[in-house]
Scaffold this motif. Structure first.
Motif, short mmCIF file in Angstrom:
data_model
loop_
_atom_site.label_atom_id
_atom_site.label_comp_id
_atom_site.label_asym_id
_atom_site.label_seq_id
_atom_site.Cartn_x
_atom_site.Cartn_y
_atom_site.Cartn_z
N SER A 1 0.82 -1.22 0.00
CA SER A 1 0.00 0.00 0.00
C SER A 1 0.85 1.27 0.00
CB SER A 1 -0.96 0.01 1.20
OG SER A 1 -0.27 0.31 2.40
N HIS A 2 2.12 1.15 0.38
CA HIS A 2 3.02 2.30 0.40
C HIS A 2 3.76 2.48 -0.93
CE1 HIS A 2 2.30 3.15 4.58
NE2 HIS A 2 2.44 1.86 4.84
N SER A 3 3.54 1.57 -1.87
CA SER A 3 4.13 1.69 -3.20
C SER A 3 3.12 2.41 -4.10
CB SER A 3 4.43 0.31 -3.77
OG SER A 3 4.67 0.39 -5.17
N ALA A 4 3.52 3.55 -4.63
CA ALA A 4 2.61 4.30 -5.51
C ALA A 4 2.18 3.45 -6.70
CB ALA A 4 3.29 5.58 -5.99
N PHE A 5 3.11 2.67 -7.24
CA PHE A 5 2.78 1.83 -8.40
C PHE A 5 1.84 0.69 -8.02
CE2 PHE A 5 3.75 -1.80 -11.22
CZ PHE A 5 3.35 -1.24 -12.43
N ARG A 6 2.17 -0.08 -6.99
CA ARG A 6 1.36 -1.24 -6.61
C ARG A 6 -0.03 -0.84 -6.11
NH1 ARG A 6 4.02 -4.88 -9.36
NH2 ARG A 6 6.21 -4.44 -9.11
N SER A 7 -0.10 0.26 -5.38
CA SER A 7 -1.36 0.64 -4.75
C SER A 7 -2.39 1.21 -5.73
CB SER A 7 -1.12 1.63 -3.62
OG SER A 7 -0.57 2.82 -4.12
N LYS A 8 -1.98 1.53 -6.95
CA LYS A 8 -2.93 2.11 -7.90
C LYS A 8 -3.81 1.04 -8.58
CE LYS A 8 -0.13 2.10 -12.09
NZ LYS A 8 0.50 2.88 -13.12
N PHE A 9 -3.44 -0.23 -8.45
CA PHE A 9 -4.19 -1.27 -9.15
C PHE A 9 -5.52 -1.55 -8.47
CE2 PHE A 9 0.06 -2.00 -10.71
CZ PHE A 9 -0.19 -2.14 -12.07
N ARG A 10 -6.56 -1.64 -9.31
CA ARG A 10 -7.92 -1.98 -8.89
C ARG A 10 -8.52 -2.86 -9.97
NH1 ARG A 10 -11.20 1.12 -5.88
NH2 ARG A 10 -12.31 -0.86 -5.77
N LEU A 11 -9.40 -3.74 -9.58
CA LEU A 11 -10.09 -4.56 -10.57
C LEU A 11 -11.03 -3.68 -11.39
CD1 LEU A 11 -11.01 -7.69 -8.43
CD2 LEU A 11 -9.23 -7.53 -10.19
N SER A 12 -11.01 -3.88 -12.69
CA SER A 12 -11.93 -3.15 -13.55
C SER A 12 -13.35 -3.68 -13.35
CB SER A 12 -11.52 -3.33 -15.02
OG SER A 12 -11.75 -4.68 -15.41
N TYR A 13 -14.31 -2.98 -13.90
CA TYR A 13 -15.70 -3.41 -13.82
C TYR A 13 -15.84 -4.84 -14.36
CZ TYR A 13 -20.75 -3.39 -14.52
OH TYR A 13 -22.08 -3.70 -14.49
N ASP B 1 -13.46 -7.15 -14.73
CA ASP B 1 -12.72 -8.10 -13.88
C ASP B 1 -13.47 -8.40 -12.59
OD1 ASP B 1 -10.71 -8.37 -15.74
OD2 ASP B 1 -9.28 -7.08 -14.70
N ARG B 2 -14.10 -7.37 -12.01
CA ARG B 2 -14.91 -7.58 -10.81
C ARG B 2 -16.05 -8.55 -11.11
NH1 ARG B 2 -14.58 -3.95 -6.45
NH2 ARG B 2 -16.71 -4.45 -5.87
N PHE C 1 -4.23 -11.09 -13.72
CA PHE C 1 -3.16 -10.21 -14.20
C PHE C 1 -3.07 -8.95 -13.34
CE2 PHE C 1 -4.10 -11.91 -18.73
CZ PHE C 1 -3.30 -13.03 -18.51
N THR C 2 -4.21 -8.35 -13.07
CA THR C 2 -4.22 -7.14 -12.24
C THR C 2 -3.67 -7.46 -10.85
OG1 THR C 2 -6.17 -6.36 -13.44
CG2 THR C 2 -5.69 -5.30 -11.33
N ALA C 3 -4.11 -8.57 -10.29
CA ALA C 3 -3.65 -8.96 -8.95
C ALA C 3 -2.16 -9.27 -8.94
CB ALA C 3 -4.45 -10.17 -8.46
N GLN C 4 -1.63 -9.82 -10.03
CA GLN C 4 -0.19 -10.09 -10.10
C GLN C 4 0.59 -8.79 -9.96
OE1 GLN C 4 -0.37 -12.89 -13.76
NE2 GLN C 4 1.66 -13.16 -12.88
N HIS C 5 0.16 -7.75 -10.68
CA HIS C 5 0.85 -6.47 -10.60
C HIS C 5 0.69 -5.85 -9.21
CE1 HIS C 5 2.19 -6.22 -14.72
NE2 HIS C 5 0.97 -6.56 -15.14
N ALA C 6 -0.51 -5.93 -8.67
CA ALA C 6 -0.79 -5.33 -7.36
C ALA C 6 0.00 -5.98 -6.24
CB ALA C 6 -2.28 -5.41 -7.06
N THR C 7 0.31 -7.27 -6.39
CA THR C 7 0.99 -8.01 -5.32
C THR C 7 2.48 -8.26 -5.60
OG1 THR C 7 0.33 -10.13 -6.29
CG2 THR C 7 -1.12 -9.19 -4.60
N GLY C 8 3.00 -7.74 -6.70
CA GLY C 8 4.42 -7.93 -7.00
C GLY C 8 4.74 -9.33 -7.47
N CYS C 9 3.80 -9.95 -8.17
CA CYS C 9 3.99 -11.31 -8.70
C CYS C 9 3.96 -11.33 -10.22
CB CYS C 9 2.89 -12.24 -8.19
SG CYS C 9 2.84 -12.42 -6.43
#
Length: 141
Positions: A16-28, A30-31, A74-82
């Protein structure tokens, strides 16, 4: 869990402290996909995607192999550093140059699924309406 963090809460706090990682959200889309699939299927997808894209010792196109959209995993991979082996090393302490173990694939899949669950608890983003497209009268967004 991650080799660098004792719990998922600790990892998600750091992310959550990473500007890059914390910007990811599931799209409509993907949700909707995630909400209409069960956890078993999502975890299976996560494990297969992780195995195929970053599981080998030297993944093809490492650093560029994970799309930014098209599947909630894919979105979750970026958000979690995977998303690539470099990020796996930075965020999870998993060395490059060796194949991921079954245990690591399971742990990373669980983490991705947890991130999806947490993101689904946040308010849904508004559905994007593209030029020439109309909203259904009963769309909630």
């Amino acid at each position: 869990m991650s080799q660098k963090f004792a719990s998922m809460d600790e990892l998600f706090e750091a992310l959550s402290h990473s500007a890059f990682r914390s910007k990811f959200r599931l799209s409509y889309a993907d949700r909707t996909y995630a909400e209409t699939r069960n956890d078993e299927l999502l975890k299976k997808h996560a494990k297969e995607i992780l195995h195929d894209r970053i599981g080998s010792a030297h993944p093809k196109n490492d650093g560029k192999q994970t799309p930014y959209k098209g599947h909630p995993i894919f979105t979750a991979q970026h958000a979690t550093g995977c998303c690539c082996r470099g990020c796996l090393y930075k965020w999870h302490g998993i060395d490059k140059g060796r194949e991921l173990t079954e245990e690591e694939l399971n742990n990373l899949s669980d983490m991705i699924l947890e991130w999806i669950h947490r993101d689904l608890q946040k308010p849904a983003p508004r559905k994007r309406v593209r030029k020439g497209e109309t909203l259904d009268l009963f769309d909630q967004n």
